[in-house]
Design an enzyme around this catalytic site. Sequence first.
Site, PDB file in Angstrom:
ATOM      1  N   ALA A  71       0.844  -1.188   0.000  1.00 39.66           N
ATOM      2  CA  ALA A  71       0.000   0.000   0.000  1.00 39.66           C
ATOM      3  C   ALA A  71       0.876   1.234   0.000  1.00 39.66           C
ATOM      4  CB  ALA A  71      -0.909   0.003   1.231  1.00 39.66           C
ATOM      5  N   TYR A  72       0.428   2.246  -0.715  1.00 39.28           N
ATOM      6  CA  TYR A  72       1.144   3.517  -0.753  1.00 39.28           C
ATOM      7  C   TYR A  72       0.357   4.541   0.056  1.00 39.28           C
ATOM      8  CZ  TYR A  72       4.479   1.566  -3.905  1.00 39.28           C
ATOM      9  OH  TYR A  72       5.488   0.792  -4.415  1.00 39.28           O
ATOM     10  N   LEU A  73       0.942   4.916   1.188  1.00 38.61           N
ATOM     11  CA  LEU A  73       0.292   5.872   2.072  1.00 38.61           C
ATOM     12  C   LEU A  73       0.491   7.296   1.596  1.00 38.61           C
ATOM     13  CD1 LEU A  73       1.272   4.302   5.506  1.00 38.61           C
ATOM     14  CD2 LEU A  73      -0.537   3.650   3.910  1.00 38.61           C
TER      15      LEU A  73
END
Length: 207
Positions: A36-38
């Site tokens: 996941a890319y925050l």
Amino acid sequence: MSESGYGDFEFERKFFVDELPAVAASDPSPTLIVQAYLFGADGYAVRIRVQGAAPVDLAAQAGELVDALGDDAVGTMTVKGPAVGGTRYEAERELDAQIAGQIIRRAVHVVVKARYSVWLGEDGWVLDRFLGGNAPLVLAEVERGGPVVDLEIPAFCVSEVSEDDRFRNEYLAHHPYGSWAAQYHRDLQRRGPVFVDTLGCNRFADR
């Protein structure tokens, strides 16, 4: 941290591949990666990843695939900077896999891929087959402890995308390949393949 004397920098080149090549089958234990890319903007990114042995069935949703990784999964958090000339800042630390998995389940921008590792000539390569909204994208990547120069490029590499930000995972997390694949293929057909020519002498395997 890199052990090559370059600190937290990685050196890699990345290539677009039409389909997963047969050589991928030589990896007896491919890896499933769910990340996941925050945050992702202007080449800077914060990534949470869980990875482990790929299950046989890769058709499930991201959360179910995280569960399928089991107790041997590894969690990491990585901070990245912009890429310049095949070089990119990357600092990584290990996280508890369960905590990383819970963060991924709550994230909006997620990338899922199966990774195959192969040795070709002088270099180790990884072949990433993307799943979900990024299917049927396949990318090939080679990484070294220093600049990737004088590279022998395998025949399955259609065009180099090392400097095309659309093929960075943080971009794919926000703009899945499936939504712009047709346009990319039209552009590729119109202009033909490209390869970075500032990193020594490119050598091409029989095509």
